[in-house]
Scaffold this motif. Structure first.
Motif, short mmCIF file in Angstrom:
data_model
loop_
_atom_site.label_atom_id
_atom_site.label_comp_id
_atom_site.label_asym_id
_atom_site.label_seq_id
_atom_site.Cartn_x
_atom_site.Cartn_y
_atom_site.Cartn_z
N LEU A 1 -4.78 -0.59 0.31
CA LEU A 1 -5.03 -1.16 -1.01
C LEU A 1 -6.41 -0.71 -1.46
CD1 LEU A 1 -3.77 -4.82 -0.37
CD2 LEU A 1 -2.46 -2.83 -1.12
N PRO A 2 -6.62 -0.51 -2.76
CA PRO A 2 -7.90 0.02 -3.25
C PRO A 2 -9.00 -1.04 -3.30
CG PRO A 2 -6.45 -0.37 -5.09
CD PRO A 2 -5.64 -0.68 -3.86
N ILE A 3 -9.20 -1.75 -2.15
CA ILE A 3 -10.14 -2.86 -2.13
C ILE A 3 -11.16 -2.73 -1.00
CG2 ILE A 3 -8.60 -4.48 -3.30
CD1 ILE A 3 -7.77 -5.58 -0.59
N SER A 4 -11.12 -1.65 -0.24
CA SER A 4 -12.10 -1.32 0.80
C SER A 4 -11.93 -2.13 2.09
CB SER A 4 -13.53 -1.47 0.31
OG SER A 4 -14.45 -1.15 1.35
N SER A 5 -11.32 -1.50 3.08
CA SER A 5 -11.16 -2.16 4.38
C SER A 5 -12.51 -2.34 5.07
CB SER A 5 -10.22 -1.34 5.27
OG SER A 5 -10.75 -0.04 5.50
N SER A 6 -13.40 -1.35 4.95
CA SER A 6 -14.70 -1.47 5.63
C SER A 6 -15.51 -2.62 5.05
CB SER A 6 -15.49 -0.16 5.52
OG SER A 6 -15.66 0.23 4.18
N SER B 1 -14.14 2.06 -1.08
CA SER B 1 -12.71 2.19 -0.79
C SER B 1 -12.27 3.63 -0.92
CB SER B 1 -11.83 1.32 -1.68
OG SER B 1 -10.46 1.63 -1.51
N ARG B 2 -11.84 4.19 0.21
CA ARG B 2 -11.36 5.57 0.23
C ARG B 2 -10.17 5.74 -0.72
NH1 ARG B 2 -10.90 5.45 4.88
NH2 ARG B 2 -12.82 6.43 5.61
N SER B 3 -9.19 4.86 -0.57
CA SER B 3 -8.02 4.97 -1.45
C SER B 3 -8.39 4.64 -2.89
CB SER B 3 -6.90 4.04 -0.96
OG SER B 3 -7.29 2.68 -1.01
N GLY B 4 -9.28 3.66 -3.10
CA GLY B 4 -9.67 3.29 -4.45
C GLY B 4 -10.36 4.43 -5.17
N ALA B 5 -11.26 5.15 -4.46
CA ALA B 5 -11.99 6.25 -5.09
C ALA B 5 -11.06 7.41 -5.42
CB ALA B 5 -13.11 6.72 -4.17
N THR B 6 -10.20 7.78 -4.48
CA THR B 6 -9.32 8.92 -4.72
C THR B 6 -8.24 8.58 -5.74
OG1 THR B 6 -8.11 8.31 -2.71
CG2 THR B 6 -9.71 10.07 -2.52
N THR C 1 5.93 0.92 -10.45
CA THR C 1 6.26 0.18 -11.68
C THR C 1 5.14 -0.70 -12.20
OG1 THR C 1 7.23 -1.62 -10.36
CG2 THR C 1 8.73 0.11 -11.11
N LYS C 2 4.10 -0.96 -11.40
CA LYS C 2 3.07 -1.92 -11.80
C LYS C 2 1.68 -1.28 -11.72
CE LYS C 2 5.70 -6.02 -10.41
NZ LYS C 2 6.92 -5.29 -10.05
N SER C 3 0.72 -1.91 -12.40
CA SER C 3 -0.63 -1.36 -12.50
C SER C 3 -1.52 -1.85 -11.36
CB SER C 3 -1.25 -1.77 -13.84
OG SER C 3 -1.78 -3.07 -13.78
N TYR C 4 -2.71 -1.25 -11.30
CA TYR C 4 -3.70 -1.62 -10.30
C TYR C 4 -4.61 -2.77 -10.75
CZ TYR C 4 -2.77 2.28 -7.15
OH TYR C 4 -2.20 3.14 -6.24
N MET C 5 -4.37 -3.33 -11.91
CA MET C 5 -5.28 -4.34 -12.45
C MET C 5 -5.48 -5.56 -11.54
SD MET C 5 -6.69 -2.99 -14.96
CE MET C 5 -7.66 -4.43 -15.42
N PRO C 6 -4.44 -6.07 -10.83
CA PRO C 6 -4.71 -7.18 -9.91
C PRO C 6 -5.76 -6.85 -8.86
CG PRO C 6 -2.36 -7.00 -10.30
CD PRO C 6 -3.00 -5.78 -10.92
N PHE C 7 -5.77 -5.59 -8.39
CA PHE C 7 -6.76 -5.18 -7.40
C PHE C 7 -8.15 -5.05 -8.03
CE2 PHE C 7 -2.66 -3.24 -6.10
CZ PHE C 7 -2.45 -4.01 -4.99
N VAL C 8 -8.18 -4.63 -9.30
CA VAL C 8 -9.45 -4.58 -10.02
C VAL C 8 -10.07 -5.96 -10.09
CG1 VAL C 8 -10.50 -4.17 -12.29
CG2 VAL C 8 -8.79 -2.56 -11.39
N GLY D 1 -14.65 -1.45 -8.72
CA GLY D 1 -13.56 -2.19 -9.35
C GLY D 1 -13.49 -1.89 -10.84
N ILE D 2 -14.66 -1.85 -11.47
CA ILE D 2 -14.72 -1.52 -12.90
C ILE D 2 -14.25 -0.08 -13.13
CG2 ILE D 2 -16.27 -1.18 -14.85
CD1 ILE D 2 -17.98 -3.49 -13.67
N VAL D 3 -14.66 0.84 -12.25
CA VAL D 3 -14.23 2.23 -12.38
C VAL D 3 -12.71 2.34 -12.28
CG1 VAL D 3 -14.29 4.49 -11.25
CG2 VAL D 3 -16.40 3.19 -11.53
N LEU D 4 -12.12 1.65 -11.30
CA LEU D 4 -10.66 1.67 -11.14
C LEU D 4 -9.98 1.09 -12.38
CD1 LEU D 4 -8.10 2.16 -9.46
CD2 LEU D 4 -8.49 -0.07 -8.37
N GLY D 5 -10.56 0.03 -12.92
CA GLY D 5 -9.99 -0.58 -14.11
C GLY D 5 -10.01 0.38 -15.30
N ILE D 6 -11.11 1.11 -15.46
CA ILE D 6 -11.19 2.09 -16.55
C ILE D 6 -10.18 3.21 -16.34
CG2 ILE D 6 -12.67 3.80 -17.65
CD1 ILE D 6 -15.06 1.97 -16.98
N ALA D 7 -10.07 3.67 -15.09
CA ALA D 7 -9.11 4.74 -14.79
C ALA D 7 -7.69 4.30 -15.08
CB ALA D 7 -9.25 5.16 -13.32
#
Length: 283
Positions: A24-29, A172-177, A250-257, A132-138
Motif C-alpha cells: 500500500l502507498p503508505i510506507s512500511s518503514s 513509501s517505495r510503492s507510493g513514490a513510484t 476500479t477505485k482511486s488512491y484517495m483513501p490512502f492519501v 500523501g499530498i503528492v499522491l493526491g495530486i497525482a
C-alpha cells in the motif's frame, strides 16, 4: 497502550504490519518505526526493517512469477541473440535494471543517514504528509490511460528516481513510484504492477546486504524473531497484493492519501506535545 514485551510477539505484530503496508502507498518503514513507539517497544532498527521486507518481496516473486520469468528469460536470450533484442522482454528487463540503479546508488551513499538520522519521527511524520499530498495530486491530474507497454527509457529513469526517494522512511517505495506513474499518465493497475516488479531487486538486495547486522546491535530483536516476522510478512503480503490489484482497477488512491496525511499529522502532533520522542535509532 501496554502490550506484552515478548520479542516473538512483537515480531509477529510487526510482520503483520509489514505485510499490510509494504504494497500500500503508505510506507512500511514508517509504520515499523511509528508503531513500536505507540506500543512502548524498542525500534526494531533499520536492519530488521530491511530484512523483514524480504518476506513481502518473496510474495511479489511468487505472485508475479510468470511476469518475472518472461522478462528474465527474454533478457537473457537478448544477451546471446541479436534477434531476441527486438522483443519487448529485452527492453523491459533493461528498464527494471536501469530503474533499480538510482535506489542502489543512493542507498549505499546515504547508508548511515538511512540507518539513523532519517529514522527520526519528525522526518517520518513530515514525509508521510508531503508524499500523501503528492499522491493526491497525482491521482487528480494523471490521465491514467497508458498501459505499461508504453513505457519508454525516459519514463523508466523517472520511475527509478522516484523509487530512490523511498530511502527516507515515510516516502513509501510503492507510493513514490505509483505517484510517478500516475503523473506520467499510466493506468493505476499498470503503475502499481510495475512498482511491485521494480522493487524486487532493490528490496531483496537491501535485505540480503543487511543480513550481516541482524545478530548485532543494529537489530533490537535478534535472529529468530526476525525470521518469524519475515515469514508472517510473506503470508500477509501475498494476500494484500491480490486485494490491492483488484482494488486499484476500479477505485482511486484517495483513501490512502487521507490515511497518510492523518497518520503523519498525528505523529507530528504527538511529537510536538511531547507524548512520544522523535528518536528511533537502536542504541
Amino acid at each position: 497502550m501496554d502490550f506484552p514485551s515478548s520479542d516473538m510477539l512483537r515480531a509477529v505484530v510487526l510482520g503483520v504490519i509489514q505485510g499490510l503496508t509494504e504494497f500500500l502507498p503508505i510506507s512500511s518503514s514508517a509504520h515499523l518505526a511509528i508503531f513500536p513507539k505507540f506500543f512502548g517497544w524498542d525500534d526494531p532498527g533499520a536492519a530488521y526493517t530491511a530484512v523483514i521486507q524480504i518476506g513481502t518481496e518473496v510474495a511479489v516473486v511468487l505472485y508475479f512469477w510468470r511476469d518475472i520469468w518472461t522478462i528474465g528469460s527474454g533478457w537473457v536470450r537478448g544477451v546471446f541473440s541479436s534477434s531476441a533484442r527486438d522483443e519487448p522482454e529485452w527492453r523491459r528487463g533493461w528498464f527494471i535494471i536501469v530503474g533499480s540503479a538510482p535506489i542502489v546508488l543512493v542507498g549505499l551513499a546515504l547508508e548511515n543517514l538511512i540507518d539513523r538520522e532519517f529514522r527520526n519521527l519528525w522526518v517520518i511524520g513530515t514525509t508521510l504528509v508531503v508524499l500523501g499530498i503528492v499522491l493526491g495530486i497525482a491521482e487528480r491530474v494523471g490521465r491514467k490511460t497508458a498501459p505499461i507497454d508504453d513505457l519508454t527509457w525516459p519514463h523508466a529513469v523517472l520511475f527509478g528516481l522516484a523509487q530512490a526517494a523511498a530511502v527516507v522512511p515515510g516516502v513509501s517505495r510503492s507510493g513514490a513510484t505509483i505517484s510517478m506513474g500516475l503523473f506520467l499518465g499510466y493506468e493505476r493497475e499498470a503503475a502499481t504492477r510495475y512498482a511491485f516488479l521494480l522493487a524486487i531487486p532493490a528490496v531483496v538486495g537491501a535485505g540480503v546486504y543487511k543480513l550481516k547486522d541482524i545478530p548485532g546491535g543494529e537489530n533490537a530483536y535478534g535472529t529468530m524473531p526476525t525470521v518469524v516476522g519475515t515469514l508472517v510478512s510473506f503470508a500477509v503480503g501475498l494476500a494484500v497484493i491480490h486485494w490491492l490489484l483488484r482494488y486499484v482497477s476500479t477505485k482511486s488512491y484517495m483513501p490512502f492519501v487521507l490515511y497518510r496525511i492523518g497518520l503523519g499529522g498525528l505523529v507530528l502532533v504527538l511529537l510536538g506535545a511531547g507524548v512520544i520522542g522523535a528518536a528511533t535509532t537502536v542504541s
